[in-house]
Design a protein around this motif. Sequence first.
Motif, PDB file in Angstrom:
ATOM      1  N   GLY A  86       0.817  -1.209   0.000  1.00 25.71           N
ATOM      2  CA  GLY A  86       0.000   0.000   0.000  1.00 25.71           C
ATOM      3  C   GLY A  86       0.851   1.259   0.000  1.00 25.71           C
ATOM      4  O   GLY A  86       1.798   1.378   0.768  1.00 25.71           O
ATOM      5  N   ASN A  87       0.520   2.203  -0.890  1.00 22.00           N
ATOM      6  CA  ASN A  87       1.323   3.424  -0.991  1.00 22.00           C
ATOM      7  C   ASN A  87       0.504   4.680  -1.269  1.00 22.00           C
ATOM      8  O   ASN A  87       1.052   5.769  -1.379  1.00 22.00           O
ATOM      9  N   ARG A  88      -0.819   4.527  -1.424  1.00 22.87           N
ATOM     10  CA  ARG A  88      -1.640   5.684  -1.748  1.00 22.87           C
ATOM     11  C   ARG A  88      -1.862   6.546  -0.502  1.00 22.87           C
ATOM     12  O   ARG A  88      -2.269   6.028   0.547  1.00 22.87           O
ATOM     13  N   LEU A 128       2.777   3.574   4.639  1.00 17.76           N
ATOM     14  CA  LEU A 128       2.832   4.757   3.781  1.00 17.76           C
ATOM     15  C   LEU A 128       4.253   5.298   3.695  1.00 17.76           C
ATOM     16  O   LEU A 128       4.738   5.631   2.600  1.00 17.76           O
ATOM     17  N   ALA A 129       4.930   5.386   4.827  1.00 12.74           N
ATOM     18  CA  ALA A 129       6.302   5.891   4.833  1.00 12.74           C
ATOM     19  C   ALA A 129       7.245   4.982   4.062  1.00 12.74           C
ATOM     20  O   ALA A 129       8.177   5.449   3.394  1.00 12.74           O
ATOM     21  N   ALA A 130       7.014   3.673   4.117  1.00 16.32           N
ATOM     22  CA  ALA A 130       7.905   2.718   3.461  1.00 16.32           C
ATOM     23  C   ALA A 130       7.662   2.623   1.960  1.00 16.32           C
ATOM     24  O   ALA A 130       8.614   2.458   1.180  1.00 16.32           O
ATOM     25  N   ASN A 131       6.411   2.732   1.528  1.00 17.66           N
ATOM     26  CA  ASN A 131       6.065   2.417   0.143  1.00 17.66           C
ATOM     27  C   ASN A 131       5.825   3.622  -0.747  1.00 17.66           C
ATOM     28  O   ASN A 131       5.866   3.495  -1.978  1.00 17.66           O
ATOM     29  N   PHE A 138      10.929  -2.979   8.545  1.00 14.34           N
ATOM     30  CA  PHE A 138      10.275  -2.980   7.235  1.00 14.34           C
ATOM     31  C   PHE A 138      10.532  -1.663   6.515  1.00 14.34           C
ATOM     32  O   PHE A 138      10.876  -1.644   5.322  1.00 14.34           O
ATOM     33  N   LEU A 139      10.382  -0.561   7.229  1.00 10.16           N
ATOM     34  CA  LEU A 139      10.622   0.757   6.644  1.00 10.16           C
ATOM     35  C   LEU A 139      12.065   0.887   6.164  1.00 10.16           C
ATOM     36  O   LEU A 139      12.324   1.339   5.039  1.00 10.16           O
ATOM     37  N   LEU A 140      13.006   0.472   6.974  1.00 16.48           N
ATOM     38  CA  LEU A 140      14.416   0.565   6.604  1.00 16.48           C
ATOM     39  C   LEU A 140      14.731  -0.315   5.395  1.00 16.48           C
ATOM     40  O   LEU A 140      15.432   0.121   4.456  1.00 16.48           O
TER      41      LEU A 140
END
Length: 206
Positions: free
Chosen positions: A55-57, A110-113, A172-174
């Motif tokens: 998810g990235n929207r 959201l921050a990761a994708n 995950f974010l990193l």
Amino acid sequence: MNLFDFIGSAVCHQMAERSFIWGDLQSPVCARCTGIEAGLLFGTVFFLLAGRQKGNRPFSFGSSLLAGLSFLPIAVDGVGSYLGFWASNNLLRVVTGAMAGYGLPGLFLLAANFQPGQRNDSPIYARLWEQAGLLALTLVYGLLVWLGWLPYGTVAVITALGVICFYGGFVFLLLRLLAGKREWPFLRLSALGGLCLVCLMGGLVG
């Protein structure tokens, strides 16, 4: 200190007067963290089951508003009680923690994708009711813990898994930032990394 207390020590002060008690057993984290960790676990499980790992929207206006309002109570209660304007209690702590915790996995995603300048059309929350449902579920759980209707073992397991999800979210974010467009086994690496960080932080505190 049992295993659950060790895991809880990686994120919480574990003060007895701010924690739930079952006879001789104290919850692995304080009341506020009990709500936060449950929200982290429930949100993570939802995104996994719904297949929203990519998810990235950006959030819609309604989702952004609900997210902002959900984080406001924990800030108000935390600052107000710290400054001595009122004395908080475990009901306020677990409710405000639950309201904040359920939304953290979505923010991690959201921050990761999110890719600036790219088409970000994979939803994190497809509809507002999904987000509201997660909030309601976590709030109900917090109230059940406060009422004493859930056994220690259930709360301890949910809390421990939530702590691992918390650190796993940062991993995950990193990893997403480091991987770029490469496909790695993000979920497995995040779970393993989260567990390792829990052991590291718990060991440092202990």
